[in-house]
Design an enzyme around this catalytic site. Structure first.
Site, PDB file in Angstrom:
ATOM      1  CD  GLU A 157      75.506 -31.080 -48.210  1.00  0.00           C
ATOM      2  OE1 GLU A 157      76.015 -31.106 -49.337  1.00  0.00           O
ATOM      3  OE2 GLU A 157      74.281 -31.011 -48.035  1.00  0.00           O
TER       4      GLU A 157
ATOM      5  CB  SER B  36      75.293 -33.866 -51.332  1.00  0.00           C
ATOM      6  OG  SER B  36      74.771 -33.611 -52.592  1.00  0.00           O
TER       7      SER B  36
ATOM      8  NE  ARG C  10      74.490 -28.177 -49.843  1.00  0.00           N
ATOM      9  CZ  ARG C  10      74.225 -27.792 -51.082  1.00  0.00           C
ATOM     10  NH1 ARG C  10      74.278 -26.498 -51.384  1.00  0.00           N
ATOM     11  NH2 ARG C  10      73.894 -28.665 -52.012  1.00  0.00           N
TER      12      ARG C  10
END
Ligand code: EPU
Length: 355
Positions: free
Chosen positions: A350, A255, A181
């Site tokens: 995130e 998420s 990520r």
């Protein structure tokens, strides 16, 4: 260039938070982006590039320029066994095998529409990544990933404009410095470039990634031994539908936290009290399932104000109706504090909080 003032961002973020932006500009061509950069607007004001708004939480109104790329469509598509002229931004595909196909697509394209379109053409590469909310331009920035595949596995290069100079630069896959990520665009080049298009290297011959256990299970239940890209995409859509909220009905940012990476000794320490902790090897370290940690802290299905923890997947925070960014942040902070005090692990968001 059309600058809108004082507009609601509710329709521009998947959490559905009703924050306001003091200025908002949108372009639907590469030329439009060039004009925006020439105007100097981004030199004199704080700005934020907002693709699909699927990973952002507006904690407050935004006092600056929201830049919304709306350039869409496939720009070029080419099989790699044909001689390469400069129509792929000079990308050297001479070393690629004949079954590869290069597809360059505009940054404002809807990610999932593009992934489905390529999958329906029978190209392998994006089938595990269908249904991820967001835009094509955002995919390399945070190296989106799901079900055993990450954007970095299929990106050939990223074309982006430097904000300071207005110059276009091609970033090869390696130059993007992809991580979990993560990419160069979130680190040393943060706020320095705007992605204009992304070129993917897809495959015409079978190249299925079916190791992810939920995926292999559904495929075998359906009796599919040699799946086409479309088979896989349909299974992925089914799996996602069971666990994740449908962005059309429920506001969320997917998420909310990253899965934390810990050392072997940290894992052992946690295992002493929680032998069933879910972990996966990640290089010489271990990735813990943040959803599991959050669930163990009793947060799954709970709400705080109008923000909640999704009952089927604790990694997802959602809008339980008219929630504000501040409520999401309060919930996230409460979860982080609990996980840290119970497991000694600091969760990292995130989702990006915009203050
Ligand atoms: N788990 C729980 N409780 C939960 C959720 C998960 O115990 O509420 C445990 C389960 O044991 C499960 C394990 O966590 O086996 C892993 O769960 P899952 O396979 O659902 O994946 P994840 O780690 O929760 C990651 C990505 C998702 C991606 C899925 C599938 C991150 C931060 N998230 O979630 O990405 O769809 O894998 O590959 O890496 C996103 O980034 O927005 C996103 C949805």
């Amino acid at each position: 260039m059309d600058i809108k003032e004082n507009i609601s961002l509710k329709a521009y973020n998947t959490f559905g938070i009703d924050a306001k932006a003091s200025m908002f500009v949108e372009y639907d061509t590469e030329k439009g982006l060039q004009q925006l950069l020439e105007s100097g607007l981004l030199h004199n004001n704080p700005f934020l590039v907002l693709g699909g708004g699927s990973n952002m939480v507006f904690a407050n109104d935004y006092n600056g320029v929201i830049v919304h790329p709306a350039n869409k469509g496939v720009i070029t598509e080419r099989e790699c066994n044909t001689p390469c002229a400069n129509d792929f931004n000079g990308y050297d595909c001479s070393a690629l095998s004949e079954d590869k196909v290069l597809v360059e697509v505009a940054a404002g394209e809807v990610w999932s529409d593009f992934a489905w379109a390529m999958t329906r053409k029978g190209y392998y590469g994006l089938e595990n990544l269908v249904e991820i909310p967001g835009s094509v331009g955002a995919a390399p920035v945070q190296n989106v990933g799901a079900y055993g595949v990450e954007a970095k596995d299929v990106i050939a290069y990223v074309a982006a404009y430097e904000i300071a100079t207005g110059d276009k630069k091609i970033f090869t896959n390696k130059e993007c410095k992809f991580g979990y990520r993560d990419s160069i665009f979130k680190n040393e080049l943060k706020n320095k470039y705007i992605v204009v298009s992304v070129c993917f290297m897809l495959s015409k011959t079978a190249n299925a990634k079916t190791n992810y256990s939920a995926l292999s299970k559904v495929l075998s239940e359906k009796g599919i031994a040699t799946p086409t890209p479309l088979h896989i995409a349909e299974c992925i859509a089914e799996i996602r539908g069971e666990k994740l909220p449908n962005p059309k009905d429920v506001g969320s940012a997917g998420s909310f936290f990253k899965n934390p990476i810990v050392t072997h000794s940290q894992l052992e320490e946690i295992q002493q009290n929680y032998p069933d902790v879910v972990s996966y090897p990640a290089g010489d370290k271990y990735k813990l399932a943040a959803g599991w940690l959050i669930e163990k802290c009793g947060w799954k299905g709970r709400t705080l104000g109008n923000a909640g923890v999704y009952p089927k997947q604790a990694l997802v925070l959602f809008n339980n109706g008219g929630c504000t960014g501040a409520e999401v942040v309060a919930l996230a902070n409460a979860i982080e504090a609990d996980v840290e005090s119970r497991f000694g692990v600091r969760l990292e968001k995130e989702a990006i909080i915009i203050n």
